[in-house]
Design a protein around this motif. Sequence first.
Motif, mmCIF file in Angstrom:
data_model
loop_
_atom_site.group_PDB
_atom_site.id
_atom_site.type_symbol
_atom_site.label_atom_id
_atom_site.label_comp_id
_atom_site.label_asym_id
_atom_site.label_seq_id
_atom_site.Cartn_x
_atom_site.Cartn_y
_atom_site.Cartn_z
ATOM 1 N N LEU A 165 0.828 -1.196 0.000
ATOM 2 C CA LEU A 165 0.000 0.000 0.000
ATOM 3 C C LEU A 165 0.870 1.257 0.000
ATOM 4 C CD1 LEU A 165 -2.825 -0.920 2.550
ATOM 5 C CD2 LEU A 165 -3.066 -0.614 0.081
ATOM 6 N N PRO A 166 0.396 2.342 -0.592
ATOM 7 C CA PRO A 166 1.185 3.577 -0.588
ATOM 8 C C PRO A 166 1.302 4.149 0.826
ATOM 9 C CG PRO A 166 -1.024 3.983 -1.454
ATOM 10 C CD PRO A 166 -0.882 2.495 -1.317
ATOM 11 N N THR A 167 2.412 4.796 1.068
ATOM 12 C CA THR A 167 2.601 5.490 2.339
ATOM 13 C C THR A 167 2.569 6.985 2.080
ATOM 14 O OG1 THR A 167 4.997 5.412 2.064
ATOM 15 C CG2 THR A 167 3.992 3.626 3.318
ATOM 16 N N LYS A 168 2.161 7.734 3.068
ATOM 17 C CA LYS A 168 2.041 9.186 2.925
ATOM 18 C C LYS A 168 2.724 9.852 4.121
ATOM 19 C CE LYS A 168 -1.916 10.513 1.431
ATOM 20 N NZ LYS A 168 -1.581 10.785 0.006
ATOM 21 N N ARG A 169 3.515 10.848 3.830
ATOM 22 C CA ARG A 169 4.163 11.576 4.925
ATOM 23 C C ARG A 169 3.115 12.278 5.779
ATOM 24 N NH1 ARG A 169 6.768 15.931 3.456
ATOM 25 N NH2 ARG A 169 5.733 15.970 1.423
ATOM 26 N N ALA A 170 3.347 12.282 7.069
ATOM 27 C CA ALA A 170 2.506 13.034 8.000
ATOM 28 C C ALA A 170 3.362 14.115 8.648
ATOM 29 C CB ALA A 170 1.919 12.119 9.067
ATOM 30 N N ILE A 171 2.807 15.308 8.719
ATOM 31 C CA ILE A 171 3.494 16.454 9.314
ATOM 32 C C ILE A 171 2.644 16.959 10.478
ATOM 33 C CG2 ILE A 171 4.355 18.799 8.904
ATOM 34 C CD1 ILE A 171 4.507 18.015 5.907
ATOM 35 N N ASP A 195 8.083 29.115 9.007
ATOM 36 C CA ASP A 195 7.089 28.053 9.132
ATOM 37 C C ASP A 195 6.615 27.929 10.568
ATOM 38 O OD1 ASP A 195 5.440 26.038 8.260
ATOM 39 O OD2 ASP A 195 7.036 24.755 7.484
ATOM 40 N N LEU A 196 5.483 27.290 10.727
ATOM 41 C CA LEU A 196 4.981 26.994 12.061
ATOM 42 C C LEU A 196 5.856 25.933 12.708
ATOM 43 C CD1 LEU A 196 1.177 26.812 11.149
ATOM 44 C CD2 LEU A 196 2.371 28.715 12.276
ATOM 45 N N PRO A 197 6.015 25.950 14.021
ATOM 46 C CA PRO A 197 6.874 24.951 14.671
ATOM 47 C C PRO A 197 6.283 23.549 14.534
ATOM 48 C CG PRO A 197 5.688 26.266 16.309
ATOM 49 C CD PRO A 197 5.441 26.915 14.982
ATOM 50 N N GLY A 198 7.171 22.587 14.443
ATOM 51 C CA GLY A 198 6.749 21.189 14.294
ATOM 52 C C GLY A 198 7.648 20.489 13.305
ATOM 53 N N GLY A 199 7.174 19.357 12.786
ATOM 54 C CA GLY A 199 8.007 18.615 11.852
ATOM 55 C C GLY A 199 7.335 17.330 11.394
ATOM 56 N N VAL A 200 8.130 16.462 10.791
ATOM 57 C CA VAL A 200 7.636 15.216 10.219
ATOM 58 C C VAL A 200 7.393 14.197 11.329
ATOM 59 C CG1 VAL A 200 8.199 13.305 8.662
ATOM 60 C CG2 VAL A 200 8.823 15.646 8.052
ATOM 61 N N VAL A 201 6.287 13.485 11.218
ATOM 62 C CA VAL A 201 5.943 12.438 12.173
ATOM 63 C C VAL A 201 6.800 11.211 11.896
ATOM 64 C CG1 VAL A 201 4.082 10.990 13.066
ATOM 65 C CG2 VAL A 201 3.584 13.313 12.266
ATOM 66 N N PRO A 235 -0.634 18.839 -1.597
ATOM 67 C CA PRO A 235 -0.231 18.194 -2.850
ATOM 68 C C PRO A 235 1.290 18.184 -2.997
ATOM 69 C CG PRO A 235 -1.042 20.405 -3.285
ATOM 70 C CD PRO A 235 -1.288 20.149 -1.822
ATOM 71 N N ALA A 236 1.768 17.406 -3.954
ATOM 72 C CA ALA A 236 3.205 17.356 -4.232
ATOM 73 C C ALA A 236 3.733 18.767 -4.502
ATOM 74 C CB ALA A 236 3.465 16.447 -5.424
ATOM 75 N N TRP A 237 4.929 19.042 -4.006
ATOM 76 C CA TRP A 237 5.445 20.420 -4.057
ATOM 77 C C TRP A 237 6.968 20.410 -4.055
ATOM 78 C CZ3 TRP A 237 7.873 23.639 -0.192
ATOM 79 C CH2 TRP A 237 7.871 25.007 -0.492
ATOM 80 N N ARG A 238 7.573 20.967 -5.089
ATOM 81 C CA ARG A 238 9.020 21.173 -5.164
ATOM 82 C C ARG A 238 9.826 19.917 -4.829
ATOM 83 N NH1 ARG A 238 10.383 27.307 -2.956
ATOM 84 N NH2 ARG A 238 9.072 28.405 -4.482
ATOM 85 N N GLY A 239 9.467 18.811 -5.450
ATOM 86 C CA GLY A 239 10.214 17.573 -5.248
ATOM 87 C C GLY A 239 9.716 16.697 -4.120
ATOM 88 N N TRP A 240 8.797 17.230 -3.294
ATOM 89 C CA TRP A 240 8.214 16.433 -2.218
ATOM 90 C C TRP A 240 6.929 15.769 -2.716
ATOM 91 C CZ3 TRP A 240 10.843 15.599 2.106
ATOM 92 C CH2 TRP A 240 11.825 16.524 2.501
ATOM 93 N N ASP A 241 6.724 14.507 -2.318
ATOM 94 C CA ASP A 241 5.428 13.874 -2.571
ATOM 95 C C ASP A 241 4.374 14.510 -1.677
ATOM 96 O OD1 ASP A 241 6.498 12.181 -4.434
ATOM 97 O OD2 ASP A 241 6.800 10.524 -3.035
ATOM 98 N N ASP A 242 3.122 14.144 -1.909
ATOM 99 C CA ASP A 242 2.044 14.736 -1.113
ATOM 100 C C ASP A 242 2.133 14.297 0.346
ATOM 101 O OD1 ASP A 242 1.279 12.095 -1.573
ATOM 102 O OD2 ASP A 242 -0.848 12.579 -1.614
ATOM 103 N N ALA A 243 1.427 14.987 1.207
ATOM 104 C CA ALA A 243 1.507 14.735 2.643
ATOM 105 C C ALA A 243 0.207 15.173 3.309
ATOM 106 C CB ALA A 243 2.686 15.500 3.257
ATOM 107 N N THR A 244 0.036 14.756 4.544
ATOM 108 C CA THR A 244 -1.089 15.197 5.369
ATOM 109 C C THR A 244 -0.544 15.987 6.553
ATOM 110 O OG1 THR A 244 -2.400 13.260 4.757
ATOM 111 C CG2 THR A 244 -3.095 14.494 6.702
ATOM 112 N N LEU A 245 -1.036 17.196 6.704
ATOM 113 C CA LEU A 245 -0.601 18.075 7.786
ATOM 114 C C LEU A 245 -1.639 18.082 8.899
ATOM 115 C CD1 LEU A 245 1.041 20.422 9.095
ATOM 116 C CD2 LEU A 245 -0.268 21.978 7.640
#
Length: 314
Positions: A165-171, A195-201, A235-245
């Motif tokens: 299954l596809p994986t999706k980055r979570a921020i 940017d707002l404070p935080g990062g990748v899960v 959505p995908a942006w500047r070389g990054w795949d899509d993600a859920t924030l």
Amino acid sequence: MTQAPHHAPILGDGRELRRMAPGSVPQPEGDVPGWVSDEHVHAFAIDDGDEQAGVVALRLPEHRDGAGQLAWQLRPESRGRGLAASALRAVVEHGFTDLGLRRIEAYVARTNRPALRTAAQAGLRTEGVLRGFRDGVDGVVLGRLSTDPEPGTRDAFTAWLNSSLPTKRAIAQALIRDDAGCLLVCELVYKKPWDLPGGVVDPQESPATAVVRELHEELGVTAEVRSLAAVSWLPAWRGWDDATLFLFEVTVPAADLGAIQLEAREIRAVHWCDDSELAEHAADYTVRVARQACAALDAGTGTVYLEDGRPPRW
């Protein structure tokens, strides 16, 4: 490495796998590579009645690391009847039981969906992507361990589906506001927009846990999540795949905010920004998400769902 017995693995269903002598295997097209006649390769013809339907090849490791490599090819007119899947399962079992292999792997073009399904039916899981595998097309690395569940079982199906299954980055990010409504925003070392404070899960980490961890690591503060203010698909942006924030409303003790300790490798400075300052320094989608989340919090309407920082059009 244990030497292979002279008999061939049993295929069943009235069909046979016939051991082929080294050097006698014709070079087929497709996913069987040029090593089919190598002395380290055990090749088997898939006999279907009087016809040879295809070939399965298992290359043994030369350095006794216990990992074999699998490849196969089926004649077009013999496809669609489960022949390849049955043959692969038999050869894989032969590799584990008779040859003492601990792992069997295969490489298949990402666009070859029938071959990927065949590998899955033989219990091989998706493990990664091999870029530029063949003719500019990416490949899929598949593998099965001797300790993996048997194909056809619930555990094997779950493991295969989970791997494919596809994986999706979570921020996970934090919405921290002062009494004037200004937002705490980070000026970053590695990119121009603030940017707002935080990062990748992290893997196996919840977004809420991640935002608390990130605030502690990057700003040295102890945070408490109050609510989930917004969820935005990016959505995908500047070389990054899509993600859920996941954007959380977070509270931080005043004493901590007065003694912020920056992670110097990532954060250059922090700023309290009003809406116009945020728009001047942050990326557009960050501004959109922050505005929508703040408006929802002020209106008491609960978590807002967004796509690229905008309310979706249903």
